[in-house]
Design a protein around this motif. Sequence first.
Motif: not given
Length: 284
Positions: A77-81, A146-147, A209-216, A230-235
């Motif tokens: 899940y870290i890799r996918w994030s 960024s993280a 809101i779309s990112m919220s669904f993914m990150m949740t 990681i998801f937030h920083a990469v985005s």
Amino acid sequence: MLKDLSERRETWTTIFIFLAIVTVISSLFHYAIVNLYPSRIYIGALMWCPALAAIITLRLKKRPISSLNWNWGNWKYIRWSYSIPALYGLITYILIWIFGFGNLANKEAIKDWANELGLVGIGTLSPTTIIIMAIILLGTIEVIRSAATTLGEEIGWRGFFIYELRKVLSFTGVSLFSGIVWATWHWPLIVYFSENVILELAAFYVVIISMSFMMTYYTFKSKSLWSAVIFHAVSNVYIQKIFPPLTMEIEGKEHWLGENGIMFAIVTCVFGIYFWRKAIKEKI
């Protein structure tokens, strides 16, 4: 979700205490960002307000900070994030280039980007080499940097907030409610810095809101707040610092570009719907 009425009331009380603290603390830094310089200092501080609010709320509720999901979680899940935000950023700008809403940067623009990044003094670099080196450096070192700030947001939003919401709401409710709150938390900055407030604010709400669904989804699957960090920083890095310098604006079509642009809103919305359906199917 909790079924006992008293426990549900207690959870909602905790949620509103957290939101009240976030609002009060954040308003100070929103004011500073708009009125004081250099504003970048206060942006970093603002991003740590959700973490501070979560810690204060935990203290008030006599709960340990260790109750947050600090564990690293499953590497899958870290890799996918990392991969998902990089992918939707790439798709966004490929569509921008294909449909002519922006042009792929020319050699001079790429060389200017190299100068900004300090990729000079080691010989003559080709545009392709510059792009590859820039993506590698920004996609690793800049993501780590960024993280350090996204961690502040994610301790609050995904480490604490969505787990409280999960006690009283479904996955859909958690993602939607937290997404609206997260987007609203940003609105003073969007309003102040935007050139087209209504359009950019609407696009921003769709994106967040779309990112919220993914990150949740990834936070609950990994049982770790680090996937969200990681998801937030990469985005942020890909959509703010990698693809924009590779794109030349076309007059009259600027509203399609950037993190508040129409194309990014469309692409993230599609991704958000996919993860919403995926979560429901997996009964998260």
